[in-house]
Design a protein around this motif. Structure first.
Motif, PDB file in Angstrom:
ATOM      1  N   LEU A   5       4.971  49.947  39.001  1.00  0.00           N
ATOM      2  CA  LEU A   5       3.588  49.589  38.688  1.00  0.00           C
ATOM      3  C   LEU A   5       3.543  48.860  37.341  1.00  0.00           C
ATOM      4  O   LEU A   5       4.100  49.337  36.353  1.00  0.00           O
ATOM      5  N   VAL A   6       2.864  47.715  37.329  1.00  0.00           N
ATOM      6  CA  VAL A   6       2.761  46.918  36.106  1.00  0.00           C
ATOM      7  C   VAL A   6       1.282  46.660  35.809  1.00  0.00           C
ATOM      8  O   VAL A   6       0.656  45.808  36.452  1.00  0.00           O
ATOM      9  N   PRO A   7       0.682  47.381  34.860  1.00  0.00           N
ATOM     10  CA  PRO A   7      -0.695  47.076  34.456  1.00  0.00           C
ATOM     11  C   PRO A   7      -0.711  45.753  33.680  1.00  0.00           C
ATOM     12  O   PRO A   7       0.085  45.553  32.763  1.00  0.00           O
ATOM     13  N   LEU A   8      -1.610  44.850  34.056  1.00  0.00           N
ATOM     14  CA  LEU A   8      -1.664  43.522  33.448  1.00  0.00           C
ATOM     15  C   LEU A   8      -3.067  43.217  32.936  1.00  0.00           C
ATOM     16  O   LEU A   8      -4.054  43.500  33.609  1.00  0.00           O
ATOM     17  N   ASP A   9      -3.126  42.640  31.739  1.00  0.00           N
ATOM     18  CA  ASP A   9      -4.399  42.091  31.274  1.00  0.00           C
ATOM     19  C   ASP A   9      -4.259  40.588  31.020  1.00  0.00           C
ATOM     20  O   ASP A   9      -5.137  39.964  30.454  1.00  0.00           O
ATOM     21  N   PHE A  10      -3.109  40.036  31.452  1.00  0.00           N
ATOM     22  CA  PHE A  10      -2.814  38.606  31.377  1.00  0.00           C
ATOM     23  C   PHE A  10      -2.720  38.096  29.947  1.00  0.00           C
ATOM     24  O   PHE A  10      -2.867  36.903  29.690  1.00  0.00           O
ATOM     25  N   SER A  11      -2.442  38.985  29.017  1.00  0.00           N
ATOM     26  CA  SER A  11      -2.116  38.581  27.657  1.00  0.00           C
ATOM     27  C   SER A  11      -0.621  38.293  27.583  1.00  0.00           C
ATOM     28  O   SER A  11       0.144  38.596  28.510  1.00  0.00           O
ATOM     29  N   LEU A  24      14.013  44.607  36.303  1.00  0.00           N
ATOM     30  CA  LEU A  24      14.311  45.920  36.880  1.00  0.00           C
ATOM     31  C   LEU A  24      14.143  45.895  38.394  1.00  0.00           C
ATOM     32  O   LEU A  24      14.952  46.466  39.137  1.00  0.00           O
ATOM     33  N   ALA A  25      13.081  45.245  38.860  1.00  0.00           N
ATOM     34  CA  ALA A  25      12.846  45.157  40.305  1.00  0.00           C
ATOM     35  C   ALA A  25      13.989  44.418  40.996  1.00  0.00           C
ATOM     36  O   ALA A  25      14.417  44.792  42.090  1.00  0.00           O
ATOM     37  N   LYS A  26      14.479  43.391  40.347  1.00  0.00           N
ATOM     38  CA  LYS A  26      15.587  42.611  40.907  1.00  0.00           C
ATOM     39  C   LYS A  26      16.844  43.482  41.019  1.00  0.00           C
ATOM     40  O   LYS A  26      17.524  43.470  42.046  1.00  0.00           O
ATOM     41  N   LEU A  27      17.105  44.253  39.983  1.00  0.00           N
ATOM     42  CA  LEU A  27      18.313  45.074  39.948  1.00  0.00           C
ATOM     43  C   LEU A  27      18.238  46.241  40.925  1.00  0.00           C
ATOM     44  O   LEU A  27      19.205  46.562  41.623  1.00  0.00           O
ATOM     45  N   PHE A  28      17.066  46.886  40.988  1.00  0.00           N
ATOM     46  CA  PHE A  28      16.918  48.084  41.816  1.00  0.00           C
ATOM     47  C   PHE A  28      16.366  47.776  43.209  1.00  0.00           C
ATOM     48  O   PHE A  28      16.100  48.696  43.979  1.00  0.00           O
ATOM     49  N   LYS A  29      16.166  46.466  43.487  1.00  0.00           N
ATOM     50  CA  LYS A  29      15.596  46.063  44.784  1.00  0.00           C
ATOM     51  C   LYS A  29      14.253  46.768  45.043  1.00  0.00           C
ATOM     52  O   LYS A  29      13.999  47.307  46.120  1.00  0.00           O
ATOM     53  N   ALA A  30      13.422  46.767  44.014  1.00  0.00           N
ATOM     54  CA  ALA A  30      12.130  47.457  44.074  1.00  0.00           C
ATOM     55  C   ALA A  30      10.991  46.461  44.284  1.00  0.00           C
ATOM     56  O   ALA A  30      11.133  45.259  44.049  1.00  0.00           O
ATOM     57  N   GLU A  31       9.849  46.981  44.720  1.00  0.00           N
ATOM     58  CA  GLU A  31       8.633  46.190  44.826  1.00  0.00           C
ATOM     59  C   GLU A  31       7.834  46.312  43.534  1.00  0.00           C
ATOM     60  O   GLU A  31       7.955  47.303  42.809  1.00  0.00           O
ATOM     61  N   LEU A  32       7.011  45.310  43.258  1.00  0.00           N
ATOM     62  CA  LEU A  32       6.117  45.355  42.108  1.00  0.00           C
ATOM     63  C   LEU A  32       4.678  45.526  42.578  1.00  0.00           C
ATOM     64  O   LEU A  32       4.246  44.880  43.540  1.00  0.00           O
ATOM     65  N   VAL A  33       3.961  46.414  41.900  1.00  0.00           N
ATOM     66  CA  VAL A  33       2.528  46.574  42.133  1.00  0.00           C
ATOM     67  C   VAL A  33       1.827  46.130  40.859  1.00  0.00           C
ATOM     68  O   VAL A  33       1.966  46.765  39.799  1.00  0.00           O
ATOM     69  N   LEU A  34       1.106  45.022  40.923  1.00  0.00           N
ATOM     70  CA  LEU A  34       0.445  44.449  39.748  1.00  0.00           C
ATOM     71  C   LEU A  34      -1.006  44.921  39.713  1.00  0.00           C
ATOM     72  O   LEU A  34      -1.774  44.680  40.642  1.00  0.00           O
ATOM     73  N   LEU A  35      -1.360  45.600  38.641  1.00  0.00           N
ATOM     74  CA  LEU A  35      -2.698  46.196  38.519  1.00  0.00           C
ATOM     75  C   LEU A  35      -3.483  45.522  37.400  1.00  0.00           C
ATOM     76  O   LEU A  35      -3.036  45.472  36.254  1.00  0.00           O
TER      77      LEU A  35
END
Length: 277
Positions: A5-11, A24-35
């Motif tokens: 999970l990646v909380p974003l305020d676009f700063s 990290l997602a690339k290395l662990f083959k994980a999905e990203l959830v952008l909040l």
């Protein structure tokens, strides 16, 4: 690590944290959830007799348009890091940041959080103090907090601070496991104060517990100044990530909000992985 999970305020701060999440997602083959979260205003009906539904819809649409405008930039960052294949899910919610983080963790079954921090001003103000304790302590998954000054490089050295408590062993095992995936080494640090009750036998028992791991070293440094010693350690050992249990959350807050020394300024560049007891 399956969903980050990646909380974003676009700063720039949150986009900087996004880079760490992508790697990290690339290395662990994980999905990203952008909040992306936003606040709806509290309107006094007597002072502003507007159609509330229209007002809220307008604010929501404005945030949605901004969100859509920023997504190509995030995709470009992912492509620049050779991670265009990573699955990214996007969520936009109104409401308080920490509450929404907890809600999305549960809803999406996220098992890791990466978020940007920016000292005592800016976005960190939204969760400083008791809210910081909520992010670090109440959230049920590890939280990697990335200072705005941090620039991603290959993570080769992870520091782990310990008091040699029994509960620290599991956390250190998790860090060692993560380090293996990263092909990094772990440097376990204990700052021995004059009042320390940790015996040499305890230290030897820990070393024995991890004797089959070839990527870990133990450091026992005598000092009256725990925080300063940790800061010096980060610089002298060229640490790329500092990991600690949540009972050190007060130190975590100080690390991001105190700027009285040059060494502390340097340590602000070190991402912190907050684990849970």
């Amino acid at each position: 690590m399956k969903k980050i999970l990646v909380p974003l305020d676009f700063s720039e701060t949150s986009e900087n944290a996004f880079v760490y999440a992508v790697e990290l997602a690339k290395l662990f083959k994980a999905e990203l959830v952008l909040l992306h979260t936003f606040d709806l205003p509290i309107v006094d009906s007597q002072a502003m007799p507007l159609n509330y539904a229209t007002l809220y819809d307008t604010i929501e649409l404005t945030n949605l348009d901004h969100f859509k405008e920023e997504l190509p930039k995030l995709r470009a960052i992912a492509e620049a890091h050779k991670a265009e294949h990573i699955v990214m899910n996007h969520i936009m919610m109104d409401g308080e940041l920490v509450y929404n983080i907890k809600k999305v963790i549960k809803q999406e079954k996220a098992d890791f959080v990466v978020m940007g921090t920016k000292g005592a001003s800016g976005w960190l103000d939204s969760f400083i103090g008791t809210n910081t304790s909520s992010v670090i302590s109440d959230v049920s998954v590890p939280v990697l907090s990335v200072p705005s000054e941090a620039k991603f490089t290959k993570i080769e050295t992870i520091a782990f601070t310990t008091r040699f408590r029994q509960k620290d062993i599991k956390a250190l095992e998790d860090v060692v496991k993560m380090a293996k995936k990263l092909k990094a080494k772990v440097k376990c640090l204990y700052v021995q104060t004059p009042s320390s009750d940790v015996t040499d036998e305890t230290v030897k028992r820990w070393e024995s517990h991890f004797e089959d791991e070839d990527n870990i070293q133990f450091f026992v440094l005598p000092s009256e100044h725990v925080k300063t010693t940790i800061e010096d350690f980060l610089v002298n050992q060229e640490v790329d990530m500092l990991s600690m249990l949540t009972y050190k959350r007060n130190f975590f807050v100080e690390l991001f909000t105190t700027t009285t020394t040059q060494k502390l300024s340097q340590s602000l560049k070190t991402p912190i992985l907050a684990l849970h007891e």
